[in-house]
Design a protein around this motif. Structure first.
Motif, PDB file in Angstrom:
ATOM      1  N   GLY A  60       0.808  -1.221   0.000  1.00  0.00           N
ATOM      2  CA  GLY A  60       0.000   0.000   0.000  1.00  0.00           C
ATOM      3  C   GLY A  60       0.836   1.263   0.000  1.00  0.00           C
ATOM      4  O   GLY A  60       0.335   2.354  -0.292  1.00  0.00           O
ATOM      5  N   TYR A  61       2.121   1.140   0.361  1.00  0.00           N
ATOM      6  CA  TYR A  61       3.046   2.281   0.384  1.00  0.00           C
ATOM      7  C   TYR A  61       4.316   1.924  -0.395  1.00  0.00           C
ATOM      8  O   TYR A  61       5.409   2.358  -0.056  1.00  0.00           O
ATOM      9  N   ASP A  62       4.140   1.111  -1.450  1.00  0.00           N
ATOM     10  CA  ASP A  62       5.304   0.554  -2.149  1.00  0.00           C
ATOM     11  C   ASP A  62       6.225   1.638  -2.704  1.00  0.00           C
ATOM     12  O   ASP A  62       5.771   2.702  -3.140  1.00  0.00           O
ATOM     13  N   THR A  63       7.512   1.355  -2.680  1.00  0.00           N
ATOM     14  CA  THR A  63       8.541   2.252  -3.212  1.00  0.00           C
ATOM     15  C   THR A  63       8.472   2.245  -4.745  1.00  0.00           C
ATOM     16  O   THR A  63       8.195   1.219  -5.351  1.00  0.00           O
ATOM     17  N   TRP A  64       8.725   3.405  -5.355  1.00  0.00           N
ATOM     18  CA  TRP A  64       8.807   3.451  -6.813  1.00  0.00           C
ATOM     19  C   TRP A  64       9.879   2.485  -7.300  1.00  0.00           C
ATOM     20  O   TRP A  64      10.933   2.349  -6.686  1.00  0.00           O
ATOM     21  N   ASN A  65       9.663   1.873  -8.461  1.00  0.00           N
ATOM     22  CA  ASN A  65      10.733   1.187  -9.190  1.00  0.00           C
ATOM     23  C   ASN A  65      11.464   2.213 -10.054  1.00  0.00           C
ATOM     24  O   ASN A  65      10.959   3.313 -10.303  1.00  0.00           O
ATOM     25  N   GLY A  66      12.628   1.817 -10.548  1.00  0.00           N
ATOM     26  CA  GLY A  66      13.316   2.643 -11.534  1.00  0.00           C
ATOM     27  C   GLY A  66      14.638   3.213 -11.056  1.00  0.00           C
ATOM     28  O   GLY A  66      15.125   2.927  -9.961  1.00  0.00           O
ATOM     29  N   GLN A  67      15.220   4.038 -11.948  1.00  0.00           N
ATOM     30  CA  GLN A  67      16.536   4.645 -11.724  1.00  0.00           C
ATOM     31  C   GLN A  67      16.348   6.036 -11.127  1.00  0.00           C
ATOM     32  O   GLN A  67      15.728   6.893 -11.752  1.00  0.00           O
ATOM     33  N   MET A  68      16.871   6.215  -9.926  1.00  0.00           N
ATOM     34  CA  MET A  68      16.713   7.504  -9.242  1.00  0.00           C
ATOM     35  C   MET A  68      18.080   8.097  -8.913  1.00  0.00           C
ATOM     36  O   MET A  68      19.021   7.369  -8.623  1.00  0.00           O
ATOM     37  N   VAL A  69      18.155   9.416  -8.964  1.00  0.00           N
ATOM     38  CA  VAL A  69      19.419  10.127  -8.781  1.00  0.00           C
ATOM     39  C   VAL A  69      19.351  10.925  -7.475  1.00  0.00           C
ATOM     40  O   VAL A  69      18.362  11.627  -7.214  1.00  0.00           O
ATOM     41  N   ILE A  70      20.393  10.804  -6.665  1.00  0.00           N
ATOM     42  CA  ILE A  70      20.445  11.564  -5.406  1.00  0.00           C
ATOM     43  C   ILE A  70      20.546  13.056  -5.740  1.00  0.00           C
ATOM     44  O   ILE A  70      21.462  13.493  -6.440  1.00  0.00           O
ATOM     45  N   SER A  71      19.565  13.835  -5.231  1.00  0.00           N
ATOM     46  CA  SER A  71      19.524  15.266  -5.557  1.00  0.00           C
ATOM     47  C   SER A  71      19.752  16.167  -4.339  1.00  0.00           C
ATOM     48  O   SER A  71      19.946  17.377  -4.500  1.00  0.00           O
ATOM     49  N   LYS A  90      14.270  -2.257  -7.840  1.00  0.00           N
ATOM     50  CA  LYS A  90      13.609  -3.284  -8.653  1.00  0.00           C
ATOM     51  C   LYS A  90      12.758  -4.187  -7.749  1.00  0.00           C
ATOM     52  O   LYS A  90      12.923  -4.214  -6.527  1.00  0.00           O
ATOM     53  N   ASN A  91      11.827  -4.885  -8.372  1.00  0.00           N
ATOM     54  CA  ASN A  91      10.954  -5.867  -7.702  1.00  0.00           C
ATOM     55  C   ASN A  91      10.052  -5.263  -6.633  1.00  0.00           C
ATOM     56  O   ASN A  91       9.631  -5.945  -5.702  1.00  0.00           O
ATOM     57  N   SER A  92       9.738  -3.979  -6.765  1.00  0.00           N
ATOM     58  CA  SER A  92       8.723  -3.370  -5.899  1.00  0.00           C
ATOM     59  C   SER A  92       7.374  -3.488  -6.598  1.00  0.00           C
ATOM     60  O   SER A  92       7.307  -3.662  -7.819  1.00  0.00           O
ATOM     61  N   HIS A  93       6.298  -3.396  -5.817  1.00  0.00           N
ATOM     62  CA  HIS A  93       4.960  -3.558  -6.402  1.00  0.00           C
ATOM     63  C   HIS A  93       4.355  -2.212  -6.814  1.00  0.00           C
ATOM     64  O   HIS A  93       3.144  -2.034  -6.741  1.00  0.00           O
ATOM     65  N   ASP A  94       5.179  -1.281  -7.213  1.00  0.00           N
ATOM     66  CA  ASP A  94       4.680  -0.002  -7.706  1.00  0.00           C
ATOM     67  C   ASP A  94       5.199   0.198  -9.120  1.00  0.00           C
ATOM     68  O   ASP A  94       6.032  -0.555  -9.604  1.00  0.00           O
ATOM     69  N   ARG A  95       4.698   1.239  -9.781  1.00  0.00           N
ATOM     70  CA  ARG A  95       5.147   1.485 -11.146  1.00  0.00           C
ATOM     71  C   ARG A  95       6.513   2.176 -11.129  1.00  0.00           C
ATOM     72  O   ARG A  95       7.057   2.474 -10.064  1.00  0.00           O
TER      73      ARG A  95
END
Length: 281
Positions: free
Chosen positions: A157-168, A256-261
């Motif tokens: 219900g609070y799943d982390t985004w999947n994908g490539q993220m950059v520390i900002s 990867k392998n999170s249940h969010d988009r």
């Protein structure tokens, strides 16, 4: 990088001028001149006015690199233009950006008022991959495994985004309040240690001193990536302290392998989630 008295470090945004009359515009950009950044760092410009002549404005910004690499721009809406190569930068690359916006008509009767050269350098190659299923993060330096760290990600219900993220942004200690990200009064932690921002919408990879046995075992957060820490962040040998001290603005964290988009490319400095074909279209 900008640092304040509390050790807060961010991808500093800079403008050549702060007074912007109605008939002019400037670009507020990151990274700052002279910065050393990770391999995922784009050059991102926010314009102080909406741009209706994007081709003219983009043409007025030139990027040269040593060694040479093809760098292309992509518009997000009418006021943000990000530049990146097709793949992550190579370590040691020197990037020189010329903002030649003086007199460029960005929209009818509104002209650029900025002439600025910005240089930044790419540091060592660090890419960390978080697996929400195995509850582990593998940190790689220059393609080799550097460390494996037990983590926790977003609970159902609070799943982390999947994908490539950059520390900002990097904050040694910060307050995290559910009100600011649409979770009401579900949490308000005044002293979250070793926090590094991954999205504009509030995803961080941060220290967690309240997670008990979650790390490496189950997902327990409201969407952030949690690493074991101590209150106050004083022990630099624990996973969160170690990761913070071995990270920089522009480093890549892949989930990867999170249940969010997959995270949206404009939610943070995360244009890597768009194919090169779409980026240059």
């Amino acid at each position: 990088m900008a640092k304040d008295a509390d050790g807060h470090e961010s991808a500093e945004e800079s403008a050549f001028t702060t007074l912007t009359p109605k008939n002019t515009f400037v670009g507020i950009y990151t990274p700052d001149n002279g910065a050393k950044v990770g391999v995922g760092m784009p050059f991102s410009v926010h314009f102080t006015r909406g741009i209706t002549h994007p081709e003219d404005v983009e043409k007025a910004i030139t990027i040269k690199t040593e060694p040479a690499v093809d760098v292309k721009g992509h518009w997000f809406g009418n006021d943000r233009l990000d530049f990146r190569p097709q793949e992550y930068w190579k370590s040691g690359t020197k990037v020189t950006v010329n903002l030649n916006l003086d007199g460029v008509e960005g929209r009818p009767g509104v002209y650029g008022k900025q002439a600025k050269t910005v240089t930044f350098t790419i540091g060592r190659d660090q890419v960390s991959t978080v697996d929400a299923k195995t509850h582990k993060m593998v940190v790689k330096r220059d393609g080799k495994v550097y460390k494996t760290i037990p983590i926790t990600t977003g609970k159902p219900g609070y799943d982390t985004w999947n994908g490539q993220m950059v520390i900002s942004e990097r904050l040694r200690v910060t307050r995290m309040n559910g009100e600011t990200v649409g979770y009401g009064g579900e949490y308000d932690i005044k002293d979250v240690p070793d926090a590094q921002r991954l999205t504009n919408s509030g995803t961080f990879i941060h220290g967690n001193y309240w997670g008990g046995g979650a790390f490496g075992n189950y997902n327990a957060s409201h969407g952030c990536i949690g690493l074991r820490d101590v209150r106050g962040g004083g022990d630099r040998s624990v996973p969160a302290g170690w990761f913070f001290d071995h990270s920089m603005i522009g480093d890549v964290v892949i989930v990867k392998n999170s249940h969010d988009r997959t995270v949206a490319p404009d939610n943070g400095l995360n244009g890597w989630n768009m194919s090169w074909e779409k980026w240059i279209a």
